[in-house]
Design an enzyme around this catalytic site. Structure first.
Site, PDB file in Angstrom:
ATOM      1  N   THR A 113       0.826  -1.211   0.000  1.00 49.66           N
ATOM      2  CA  THR A 113       0.000   0.000   0.000  1.00 49.66           C
ATOM      3  C   THR A 113       0.863   1.264   0.000  1.00 49.66           C
ATOM      4  O   THR A 113       0.554   2.250  -0.687  1.00 49.66           O
ATOM      5  CB  THR A 113      -0.944   0.012   1.222  1.00 49.66           C
ATOM      6  OG1 THR A 113      -1.855  -1.090   1.116  1.00 49.66           O
ATOM      7  CG2 THR A 113      -1.730   1.312   1.295  1.00 49.66           C
ATOM      8  N   SER A 152      -7.003  -0.884  -6.610  1.00 45.66           N
ATOM      9  CA  SER A 152      -6.577  -1.226  -5.266  1.00 45.66           C
ATOM     10  C   SER A 152      -5.097  -1.536  -5.332  1.00 45.66           C
ATOM     11  O   SER A 152      -4.579  -1.924  -6.384  1.00 45.66           O
ATOM     12  CB  SER A 152      -7.342  -2.456  -4.749  1.00 45.66           C
ATOM     13  OG  SER A 152      -6.702  -3.026  -3.617  1.00 45.66           O
ATOM     14  N   THR A 153      -4.400  -1.371  -4.214  1.00 43.57           N
ATOM     15  CA  THR A 153      -3.011  -1.822  -4.179  1.00 43.57           C
ATOM     16  C   THR A 153      -2.915  -3.278  -4.612  1.00 43.57           C
ATOM     17  O   THR A 153      -1.954  -3.692  -5.264  1.00 43.57           O
ATOM     18  CB  THR A 153      -2.441  -1.670  -2.754  1.00 43.57           C
ATOM     19  OG1 THR A 153      -2.396  -0.288  -2.409  1.00 43.57           O
ATOM     20  CG2 THR A 153      -1.047  -2.263  -2.642  1.00 43.57           C
ATOM     21  N   THR A 199      36.939 -36.071 -13.463  1.00 43.82           N
ATOM     22  CA  THR A 199      35.698 -36.358 -12.752  1.00 43.82           C
ATOM     23  C   THR A 199      36.049 -36.611 -11.291  1.00 43.82           C
ATOM     24  O   THR A 199      37.052 -37.268 -10.994  1.00 43.82           O
ATOM     25  CB  THR A 199      34.984 -37.601 -13.325  1.00 43.82           C
ATOM     26  OG1 THR A 199      35.864 -38.732 -13.269  1.00 43.82           O
ATOM     27  CG2 THR A 199      34.564 -37.365 -14.771  1.00 43.82           C
ATOM     28  N   SER A 330      47.036  -9.712  -2.442  1.00 42.14           N
ATOM     29  CA  SER A 330      47.333  -9.860  -1.030  1.00 42.14           C
ATOM     30  C   SER A 330      48.018  -8.618  -0.485  1.00 42.14           C
ATOM     31  O   SER A 330      48.790  -7.962  -1.193  1.00 42.14           O
ATOM     32  CB  SER A 330      48.237 -11.075  -0.804  1.00 42.14           C
ATOM     33  OG  SER A 330      48.657 -11.156   0.541  1.00 42.14           O
ATOM     34  N   LYS A 336      51.107 -12.105  -5.572  1.00 44.73           N
ATOM     35  CA  LYS A 336      49.907 -12.941  -5.589  1.00 44.73           C
ATOM     36  C   LYS A 336      48.765 -12.201  -6.294  1.00 44.73           C
ATOM     37  O   LYS A 336      48.482 -11.042  -5.987  1.00 44.73           O
ATOM     38  CB  LYS A 336      49.490 -13.302  -4.163  1.00 44.73           C
ATOM     39  CG  LYS A 336      48.424 -14.385  -4.073  1.00 44.73           C
ATOM     40  CD  LYS A 336      48.291 -14.835  -2.615  1.00 44.73           C
ATOM     41  CE  LYS A 336      47.401 -16.048  -2.491  1.00 44.73           C
ATOM     42  NZ  LYS A 336      45.983 -15.719  -2.723  1.00 44.73           N
TER      43      LYS A 336
END
Length: 479
Positions: A113, A152-153, A199, A330, A336
């Site tokens: 609303t 209406s809302t 896998t 890092s 890194k």
């Protein structure tokens, strides 16, 4: 958090007084929203994310209001002057103006609303200025009586959410399609680079790096079509159902006219639901659509996990590919560089999964003729779409298109892999293959070295078997 001035602060500055069911309240003089929006601002200090954060939702609201005004004008319930003024105001919002006036928190009580009234009040005050009146002079054009006429809302808000999602559709799909194309480009670029497939994180059988990236392109391509299919569910709206779907306070002609106008204004084949009572309470379309965003998020996260693994190293990991460096990795370890882009996409995916759970619970928690949790559903669906779009654009621009292959490293891992024995299995037999694999594993020697040492295959046949094109595709074997 949205800055919300206290009522005493509003009273100490330029303001106007407005009145609603609960009595008078001061509203800053220069704003276009009114008393009910001001109350919502003071009540709902929750997410800190205002409606203005999602422009397509505001445009959807404006389109719904314009369509409603057109239907009421057709019926003769809204005069020419007011209709023209409301259309003017809605068009300004559709053109992305005055969105900063949509200040209500995305999470709110009242089933939306406050969102509806925020729209009603902004449109009313823009229309009043167009007519030559001051903000708040609602006797000339009223937020409820005129802007919210026949509404209406409970029918405006879910309809606006659906329109907002439709308007966002092309952006999400475009980002997905461009990311899919980027992976397809890498499929072609890497088509001749042999590597080991894996896998359960163990060596499996050879494949090409192009095949690996091609699978990413395929899985994302599937979702382009499926997301498009989900939008079909969002074309059905309950506009005209008003409070619970019975259409109370609206003309019998209104619903069909309003939806026809909305379809024309939005540019989508929006249609009226067959059962407006069911459509007012059911959130099933949002649940399905959210599930689709979760599916896409899971796929993206899986792909990013793979990219992080494939690029791990550079000295002690797989190091089969290089991700473009984006920033030092890092504050303590010089040199890194971390896979920050895939890491960020992973986190977006987790957020989308969480949003889907919130949407699921909100949809389940509707009672009887209305689901009051729609604000959370709207917030989380729109957030998921925007996060996914931005994440896919970032992944494509700052990672995928810059990926390069370490071809020598890929070939080295193939040649040293125990999994290479699988390619020889049809020629030397399972028992020999198992024995050679175990010996290679225990001795640290290469599979090919042992096969040659034992004379299990002629060199010409071994060379033929080990050609990349023969190891990565089905091949007819002569007896």
């Amino acid at each position: 958090m949205i800055p919300v001035p206290r009522q005493e602060d509003v009273l100490n500055g330029p303001h106007r007084m407005e009145k609603d069911l609960l009595g008078p309240l001061a509203v800053p003089a220069d704003v276009y929203y009114g008393v009910q929006t001001q109350r919502a601002l003071e009540n709902f200090k929750l997410s800190g994310v205002p409606l203005a954060h999602f422009p397509k939702l505001i445009i959807g609201l404006a389109m719904v209001k314009k369509a409603a005004a057109a239907a009421n004008h057709d019926i003769g319930q809204l005069d020419d002057k007011k209709f023209e003024a409301i259309c003017y105001a809605c068009d300004r919002l559709i053109n992305r103006e005055y969105h900063d006036q949509f200040v209500v928190d995305m999470i709110q009580g009242g089933a939306g609303t406050s969102t509806n009234m925020n729209a009603n009040e902004v449109i009313a005050n823009l229309a009043l200025e167009y007519l030559g009146h001051k903000k708040g002079e609602y006797k000339h054009l009223h937020p409820n009586n005129d802007v919210n006429m026949s509404q209406s809302t409970n029918d405006v808000y879910p309809t606006a959410i659906r329109v907002g999602l439709q308007l966002s559709h092309s952006e999400l799909v475009d980002s997905l399609a461009m990311l899919q194309a980027a992976f397809a480009g890498k499929r072609d670029e890497f088509k001749n680079i042999i590597k080991m497939g894996r896998t359960q994180l163990q060596d499996a059988v050879p494949m090409t790096l192009g095949q690996e990236f091609g699978a990413y392109a395929t899985t994302l391509g599937e979702d382009i079509e499926r997301i498009g299919g989900m939008y079909e569910l969002l074309l059905e709206v309950n506009l005209g159902g008003t409070a619970i779907g019975t259409g109370i306070n609206s003309d019998p002609r209104y619903a069909v006219l309003a939806v026809d106008h909305l379809a024309r204004i939005a540019g989508y084949p929006i249609r009226l639901a067959a059962d407006l009572i069911e459509a007012t309470s059911d959130m099933g379309a949002f649940v399905l659509f959210s599930g689709m965003t979760k599916r896409l998020a899971i796929k993206l996260s899986k792909i990013c996990n793979d990219l992080r693994l494939l690029s791990s190293g550079p000295r002690t990991g797989l190091f089969e590919i290089n991700l473009p460096p984006q920033q030092p990795g890092s504050s303590i370890m010089p040199g890194k560089v971390n896979p920050v882009i895939p890491e960020a996409v992973n986190q977006v995916a987790y957020q989308v999964v969480g949003n889907d759970m919130a949407i699921t619970m909100a949809a389940e928690n509707g009672q009887l003729q209305l689901n009051v949790m729609e604000p959370l559903i709207a917030y989380k669906i729109l957030e998921s779409m925007r996060l996914l779009q931005r994440a896919m654009d970032m992944l494509r621009e700052r990672c995928v298109i810059g990926i390069t292959a370490n071809e020598d490293r890929c070939r080295e891992l193939v040649d040293n892999s125990i999994g290479l024995i699988t390619a020889l299995n049809p020629y030397i037999g399972y028992e020999n293959a198992t024995r050679i694999a175990a010996l290679a594993l225990s001795s640290g020697r290469g599979v090919l070295e042992l096969v040659r040492e034992e004379g299990l295959l002629e060199e010409s046949l071994l060379t033929e078997i080990l050609k990349p094109e023969n190891m990565v595709n089905p091949r007819q074997r002569s007896i």
